[in-house]
Scaffold this active site. Structure first.
Site, PDB file in Angstrom:
ATOM      1  N   LYS A 121       0.703  -1.248   0.173  1.00 17.88           N
ATOM      2  CA  LYS A 121       0.127   0.248  -0.043  1.00 17.88           C
ATOM      3  C   LYS A 121       0.946   1.363  -0.142  1.00 17.88           C
ATOM      4  CE  LYS A 121      -2.230   3.535   2.304  1.00 17.88           C
ATOM      5  NZ  LYS A 121      -1.709   4.404   3.401  1.00 17.88           N
ATOM      6  N   ASP A 139      -6.298   0.422   0.676  1.00 16.31           N
ATOM      7  CA  ASP A 139      -6.067   0.211   2.132  1.00 16.31           C
ATOM      8  C   ASP A 139      -7.616  -0.257   2.930  1.00 16.31           C
ATOM      9  OD1 ASP A 139      -7.812   2.464   2.193  1.00 16.31           O
ATOM     10  OD2 ASP A 139      -6.265   3.889   2.295  1.00 16.31           O
TER      11      ASP A 139
END
Length: 218
Positions: A121, A139
């Site tokens: 991420k 996320d």
DNA sequence: AACTCGGGGCA
DNA sequence: TGCCCAGAGTT
């Protein structure tokens, strides 16, 4: 599952709800962006912004972070939580940047994920925001919103969510999509109390209609 | 897949 | 007061 047109409609509606949805970190250089995103784990963005503001005045380069003791750095970022690990990661990361990458943040995602504290991420955010490469960072917000809206499947892993979004959304929108879904997930389609009653996407949202129905029954 | 880190913010 | 939060690493 929503088709491309429906997803596009959703993104346009979200854009109307949060026209200011852009990453505050876009003005930072790649190095500061890495530090900021690394610190943001399990912590609200407002708090990270507050801490980084003072932090970036004190520390400009990787050398600066290594010039102070670990304890001093930990104290500087104490209020963000998880600060012991994060401070250690920052120091290790700075060492690696100096020894392996000539003091510069690498622009390849495969290299970024080798840095301590940098996962998929974080790497996606960095290549997308700092280096302008097409990438879609997933996320918890992006994952939750994508699943509630049935953009992807409920049982999809984070990686599968990312793949599905990349398949169904034009490449030039990837970077913006991340920030749109973040804002939408954080302020509207919240984990605990989604605002389905006033949601412009309710007609398209299977999960939202289900929630409204069970609410009415109860 | 589950556990851990962790102070701040919010209900 | 209790619970959750712009994740990643380890087991």
């Amino acid at each position: 599952m929503l088709n491309r047109d429906q997803i596009n409609y959703c993104l346009d509606e979200i854009d109307k709800m949060f026209p200011e949805a852009f990453c505050e970190l876009r003005h930072n250089n790649p190095f500061e962006l890495v530090i900021a995103v690394l610190m943001s784990a399990q912590c609200t963005d407002a708090l990270v912004n507050k801490v980084t503001k003072t932090l970036f005045e004190k520390y400009k380069t990787p050398e600066d972070y290594l010039a102070v003791s670990l304890e001093e750095l930990q104290e500087d970022i104490r209020s963000i939580g998880l600060y012991r690990n994060k401070a250690k990661n920052i120091r290790k990361l700075c060492e690696l940047l100096l020894t392996e990458y000539g003091g510069e943040v690498p622009c390849e995602r495969d290299e970024l994920v080798k840095l301590p504290g940098v996962g998929r991420k974080t790497a996606n955010v960095v290549v997308s925001v700092a280096f302008g490469q097409p990438a879609l960072a997933v996320d918890t917000h992006v994952e939750r919103v994508s699943k509630r809206l049935a953009i992807c499947r409920w049982k999809d892993s984070v990686l599968e969510v990312e793949k599905t979004l990349m398949k169904k959304i034009p490449k030039e929108k990837w970077s913006k999509t991340h920030h749109q879904l973040i804002f939408f997930g954080r302020y509207h389609c919240k984990a605990q109390s989604p605002q389905c009653e006033i949601c412009p996407l309710l007609d398209l949202c299977r999960e939202g209609k289900k929630r409204m129905k069970s609410k009415k029954g109860a």
